[in-house]
Write an enzyme that holds these catalytic residues in place. Sequence first.
Site, short mmCIF file in Angstrom:
data_model
loop_
_atom_site.label_atom_id
_atom_site.label_comp_id
_atom_site.label_asym_id
_atom_site.label_seq_id
_atom_site.Cartn_x
_atom_site.Cartn_y
_atom_site.Cartn_z
N TRP A 111 0.82 -1.22 0.00
CA TRP A 111 0.00 0.00 0.00
C TRP A 111 0.84 1.26 0.00
O TRP A 111 0.49 2.24 -0.68
CB TRP A 111 -1.03 -0.03 1.14
CG TRP A 111 -2.13 -0.99 0.79
CD1 TRP A 111 -2.42 -2.17 1.41
CD2 TRP A 111 -3.04 -0.89 -0.31
NE1 TRP A 111 -3.46 -2.80 0.76
CE2 TRP A 111 -3.86 -2.03 -0.29
CE3 TRP A 111 -3.24 0.05 -1.31
CZ2 TRP A 111 -4.86 -2.26 -1.24
CZ3 TRP A 111 -4.24 -0.17 -2.26
CH2 TRP A 111 -5.03 -1.31 -2.21
N ASP A 182 -1.36 6.84 6.35
CA ASP A 182 -2.45 6.03 5.83
C ASP A 182 -2.77 4.99 6.91
O ASP A 182 -2.02 4.03 7.09
CB ASP A 182 -2.03 5.34 4.52
CG ASP A 182 -3.10 4.36 4.02
OD1 ASP A 182 -4.17 4.24 4.66
OD2 ASP A 182 -2.85 3.72 2.97
N LYS A 206 -12.70 -1.14 6.96
CA LYS A 206 -12.08 -2.17 7.82
C LYS A 206 -12.52 -1.94 9.27
O LYS A 206 -13.27 -2.73 9.81
CB LYS A 206 -10.57 -2.16 7.67
CG LYS A 206 -10.14 -2.56 6.25
CD LYS A 206 -8.98 -1.74 5.82
CE LYS A 206 -8.60 -1.80 4.37
NZ LYS A 206 -8.90 -2.92 3.54
N1 PMP Z 1 -4.30 1.70 2.13
C1 PMP Z 1 -4.41 0.57 2.86
C2 PMP Z 1 -3.49 0.38 4.02
C3 PMP Z 1 -5.38 -0.36 2.52
O1 PMP Z 1 -5.49 -1.49 3.24
C4 PMP Z 1 -6.23 -0.13 1.42
C5 PMP Z 1 -7.34 -1.08 1.03
N2 PMP Z 1 -7.17 -2.39 1.30
C6 PMP Z 1 -6.06 1.02 0.69
C7 PMP Z 1 -5.10 1.93 1.08
C8 PMP Z 1 -6.93 1.33 -0.50
O2 PMP Z 1 -8.18 1.65 -0.04
P1 PMP Z 1 -9.42 1.96 -1.01
O3 PMP Z 1 -9.83 0.68 -1.62
O4 PMP Z 1 -10.42 2.53 -0.02
O5 PMP Z 1 -8.98 2.96 -2.01
#
Ligand code: PMP
Length: 371
Positions: A111, A182, A206
Site C-alpha cells: 500500500w 495512511d 475495515k
Molecule cells: N491503504 C491501505 C493500508 C489499505 O489497506 C487499502 C485497502 N485495502 C487502501 C489503502 C486502499 O483503499 P481503497 O480501496 O479505499 O482505495
Amino acid sequence: MTSTASQKTTKRAHNFNAGPAVMPQPVLEQVQSELLDYGGRGMSVMEMSHRSKEFEDILNRAESDLRTLLDLPDTYSVLFLQGGAHLQFSMLPMNLLPASASADYILTGAWSQVAIREAEKVGRVRIAASTSGSNFDHVPAQADLPLDPNAAYLHFTSNETIHGVEFPIEPQPPAGVPLVCDASSDILSRPIDATKYGLIYAGAQKNLGPAGVTLVIVRNDLLERVPQKLPVMLDYKLMAQNHSLYNTPPTFAIYIVGLVLRWLIGIGGLTEIARRNGAKAKLVYDRIDSSGGFYRGHARPDSRSRMNVTFRLPGEDLEKQFVKQSEAEGFIGLKGHRSVGGLRASLYNALPLESVEALAQFMAEFQRRNG
Ligand code: PMP
C-alpha cells in the site's frame, strides 16, 4: 454463531475478510431496527436530505465521538470524503506538496508502494527508507530513517494490510515536518497521540464502517498550504470550510460510521479495543510460533500486524487445502492477497474473540492432520 433476541436463526460467519470486513453485530442490529423509521421520522437515513437537521445531528455526533475517542483538539478538522484511500494517495500531494518541495515516503509494503506511485504523478517524492529487500517483512527502526528535514511531509502506512506488518509506534519526523499516515487498516485499533500527526486518512471499510466514506483528519494550519483553484472535490480546505457538506456526502455510510464510533465508546474506547485486539492477535501468533515451523509468519516478530496476520504453510498445495477446508468449516476470507500468496487472517476491531479461538483450534487440527 447465532445472534440474540429477534434474529435467533441468523447464522454469522467467522469473517476474516480484509475489507470490506466484519461489522459489530450490535451496529448491524441497530441499522436493521432503524431501517424503515429512523427516530420516528418515518424514513430511513438514506432517504433523508443531507441538509436536514437529522442528518446534521448524525454528522456532528460522529465527528464529536471521533474527537472523544482520539482526544482530538479543535486545531484539527475532521472530513468525511469519498474516493477511498486511493483518492487520498493523489489528493494529499495535490494539497500539501508544493512544486518547490519534495515529500518523504517510507516504503513498507504494497500500500505504501501505491501511495508513492500515485504521489509521483503529482509532485516530487523521495523514498526515505524501503524494506522491499526483505520482501516487506518488517518496518524500519527510527535509527534507520534518514529523513529530509525540509520535506513537505513524511508519509507512512501504519499497517500494511497485504504484507501484515505494522508500525509498533509511529516514526518521528524531523522538527517542523508534518507526519502523514495512511491508517486505513488499523485506525482506532489502539490509542495514539493524534497531536503527533499532521494528517491521518483511512478508508472506512475495515475498522470504521462500510465502504464509501473516507475519513481525513487534518491539522488546520496545513490547510493554509492548499493551492488555489483545485477542483472542488479535491480541495481539503473547501471540504473543511463546508463541514464535509459541500456536495452530497455518503450519508448512509456516515450514519453507520457514527454507530460504530458509538459502539467503540460503549465498550470502553481505544484502551479496551487495544486489549481485545492484542489478545486476538496473540492467539494466532502463538499458534504459529508453537507449530514447530509448520506455520511460518511472514512478518518479523517486532513488526507483526495485530490486524492482518500473514502466514505460510509448507507448500502451496497445503495452503489451498487450508483455504478449502476452512471455508467448509465456516471461515471466510483466509486466503492471502493474490500478490503475496499464503494465508491472511484479518482480525479487525469488530471480529469477535470466539472467531479467533475457532481459527486457532482449526489451525491446530489442520496441523495434526497434515503436519
Ligand atoms: N491503504 C491501505 C493500508 C489499505 O489497506 C487499502 C485497502 N485495502 C487502501 C489503502 C486502499 O483503499 P481503497 O480501496 O479505499 O482505495
